[in-house]
Design a protein around this motif. Structure first.
Motif, PDB file in Angstrom:
ATOM      1  N   UNK A 164      30.984  30.924  61.287  1.00  0.00           N
ATOM      2  CA  UNK A 164      30.781  29.920  60.329  1.00  0.00           C
ATOM      3  C   UNK A 164      29.490  30.376  59.619  1.00  0.00           C
ATOM      4  N   UNK A 165      28.378  30.897  60.245  1.00  0.00           N
ATOM      5  CA  UNK A 165      27.100  31.048  59.572  1.00  0.00           C
ATOM      6  C   UNK A 165      27.232  32.215  58.955  1.00  0.00           C
ATOM      7  N   UNK A 166      28.261  33.360  59.083  1.00  0.00           N
ATOM      8  CA  UNK A 166      28.006  34.521  58.300  1.00  0.00           C
ATOM      9  C   UNK A 166      28.901  34.052  57.000  1.00  0.00           C
ATOM     10  N   UNK A 167      29.954  33.229  57.174  1.00  0.00           N
ATOM     11  CA  UNK A 167      30.624  32.786  55.882  1.00  0.00           C
ATOM     12  C   UNK A 167      29.815  32.030  55.076  1.00  0.00           C
ATOM     13  N   UNK A 168      28.905  31.284  55.635  1.00  0.00           N
ATOM     14  CA  UNK A 168      27.970  30.299  54.653  1.00  0.00           C
ATOM     15  C   UNK A 168      26.884  31.358  54.083  1.00  0.00           C
ATOM     16  N   UNK A 169      26.520  32.342  54.764  1.00  0.00           N
ATOM     17  CA  UNK A 169      25.509  33.191  54.312  1.00  0.00           C
ATOM     18  C   UNK A 169      26.162  34.135  53.278  1.00  0.00           C
ATOM     19  N   UNK A 170      27.584  34.436  53.422  1.00  0.00           N
ATOM     20  CA  UNK A 170      28.263  35.277  52.438  1.00  0.00           C
ATOM     21  C   UNK A 170      28.203  34.418  50.879  1.00  0.00           C
ATOM     22  N   UNK A 171      28.721  33.191  51.156  1.00  0.00           N
ATOM     23  CA  UNK A 171      28.882  32.335  49.934  1.00  0.00           C
ATOM     24  C   UNK A 171      27.337  32.259  49.241  1.00  0.00           C
ATOM     25  N   UNK A 172      26.254  32.055  49.975  1.00  0.00           N
ATOM     26  CA  UNK A 172      25.003  31.831  49.539  1.00  0.00           C
ATOM     27  C   UNK A 172      24.606  33.005  48.812  1.00  0.00           C
ATOM     28  N   UNK A 173      24.638  34.211  49.282  1.00  0.00           N
ATOM     29  CA  UNK A 173      24.524  35.469  48.955  1.00  0.00           C
ATOM     30  C   UNK A 173      25.305  35.488  47.357  1.00  0.00           C
ATOM     31  N   UNK A 174      26.493  35.181  47.510  1.00  0.00           N
ATOM     32  CA  UNK A 174      27.331  35.460  46.270  1.00  0.00           C
ATOM     33  C   UNK A 174      26.826  34.550  45.272  1.00  0.00           C
ATOM     34  N   UNK A 175      26.359  33.147  45.446  1.00  0.00           N
ATOM     35  CA  UNK A 175      25.668  32.464  44.524  1.00  0.00           C
ATOM     36  C   UNK A 175      24.395  33.023  44.090  1.00  0.00           C
ATOM     37  N   UNK A 176      23.707  33.760  44.777  1.00  0.00           N
ATOM     38  CA  UNK A 176      22.291  34.310  44.494  1.00  0.00           C
ATOM     39  C   UNK A 176      22.591  35.354  43.443  1.00  0.00           C
ATOM     40  N   UNK A 177      23.665  36.369  43.729  1.00  0.00           N
ATOM     41  CA  UNK A 177      23.909  37.504  42.903  1.00  0.00           C
ATOM     42  C   UNK A 177      24.315  36.990  41.480  1.00  0.00           C
ATOM     43  N   UNK A 178      25.076  35.731  41.448  1.00  0.00           N
ATOM     44  CA  UNK A 178      25.648  35.161  40.099  1.00  0.00           C
ATOM     45  C   UNK A 178      24.380  35.033  39.360  1.00  0.00           C
ATOM     46  N   UNK A 207      23.053  42.619  51.617  1.00  0.00           N
ATOM     47  CA  UNK A 207      22.909  41.433  52.834  1.00  0.00           C
ATOM     48  C   UNK A 207      24.537  40.994  52.840  1.00  0.00           C
ATOM     49  N   UNK A 208      25.172  40.531  51.504  1.00  0.00           N
ATOM     50  CA  UNK A 208      26.497  40.252  51.344  1.00  0.00           C
ATOM     51  C   UNK A 208      27.624  41.087  52.119  1.00  0.00           C
ATOM     52  N   UNK A 209      27.317  42.338  51.937  1.00  0.00           N
ATOM     53  CA  UNK A 209      28.300  43.223  52.693  1.00  0.00           C
ATOM     54  C   UNK A 209      28.136  43.190  54.264  1.00  0.00           C
TER      55      UNK A 209
END
Length: 299
Positions: A254-268, A44-46
């Motif tokens: 902006x929505x995809x940027x926020x989604x990528x950041x949220x995905x990165x936090x979830x991955x961590x 999803x992050x990709x």
């Protein structure tokens, strides 16, 4: 053969042994589940990062088209402001409201904001018909204002709006059989790359244009008024669609940027959970090996 008194004790011992063995199996299942969830979130992050890059690339083109469209809509507004044109107050006549959205989603609250704006206007005055451009607002407004819809257009938002597309939509709107006192176009006004707001602009009827106090200064024949009305309506639609398209692309980025950041936090978080669970499994296996080796030495 076991006696009746010994059978409950045997069943209790079997239950204890099964409960002891269960955590190891559950742990391995949890490890696989966490690993599968990590893989899904990385995919999803990709996707969201790619969509952000695509939206950033399209934004410059959309903003350029928006600036060009403002010259069309601005010219029409200057004419009507100079002529002091105003909507006619006619009792019993409906107003026609044109909502400019698109068919695409994944762009935050761009379309839902327009739908809420229309619903608020409906609470004040529900005597209007709806023309909806785009499937997103059509689907949302059909739940509450389905009876007021007289026309809708699909296929909007696939590319930058053109004046030819706006002219075709204006031609269909002009051919509506209803006698409307005024036409109002609702669209998202582009403020900056991070903000926008629903806005309404007026597209005047022939009667309103004729009744303008200063319209005679332009020396336009009355026979040409239907053409003038359709042309100014197409100008306003082109302006509204171009502004809405720029808002949609900006909101999607902006929505995809926020989604990528949220995905990165979830991955961590899931990576830490996976490492801890894996460490617990290894520690449990080592304890079993040591306990087995100690038991074999004592025999």
């Amino acid at each position: 053969m076991l006696s009746r008194a010994a059978r409950p004790a045997l069943r209790a011992g079997a239950a204890v042994s099964s409960r002891t063995a269960a955590p190891s199996t559950a742990t391995f299942a949890t490890l696989r589940e966490i690993e599968g969830r990590l893989k899904s979130i990385r995919n999803i992050e990709k996707i969201t990062k790619t969509m952000k890059i695509v939206a950033s690339t399209k934004l410059n083109r959309a903003q350029r088209a928006m600036r060009e469209s403002r010259s069309y809509g601005g010219a029409s507004n200057e004419v009507f402001e100079s002529a002091e044109t105003a909507p006619l107050a006619a009792e019993g006549k409906k107003k026609l409201v044109v909502v400019c959205s698109s068919d695409k989603g994944l762009c935050g609250g761009v379309h839902s904001g327009l739908s809420r704006f229309v619903r608020r206007r409906a609470l004040e005055d529900s005597n209007f018909d709806l023309v909806v451009i785009g499937e997103k607002c059509r689907a949302q407004l059909s739940r509450t204002n389905a009876k007021q819809m007289v026309l809708n257009f699909a296929g909007s938002g696939k590319d930058v709006p053109t004046f030819a597309e706006s002219s075709a939509i204006a031609d269909q709107i002009v051919q509506l059989s209803g006698d409307y006192s005024a036409v109002e176009i609702i669209y998202n006004k582009f403020i900056n790359a991070t903000s926008y707001e629903p806005t309404a602009i007026a597209a005047f009827s022939e009667e309103a244009i004729i009744a303008s106090p200063n319209f005679s200064a332009f020396e336009v024949d009355e026979e040409l008024l239907p053409n003038l009305r359709e042309y100014t309506l197409a100008n306003s639609l082109f302006w509204a669609l171009a502004e809405g398209h720029a808002c949609e692309i900006s909101a999607r980025r902006n929505a995809m940027d926020n989604a990528s950041k949220n995905a990165g936090e979830m991955i961590g978080k899931y990576q830490i959970l996976f490492n801890r669970t894996r460490q617990a499994v290894i520690t449990g296996e080592l304890c079993e090996i040591i306990a087995g080796a100690t038991a074999s030495e004592d025999m």
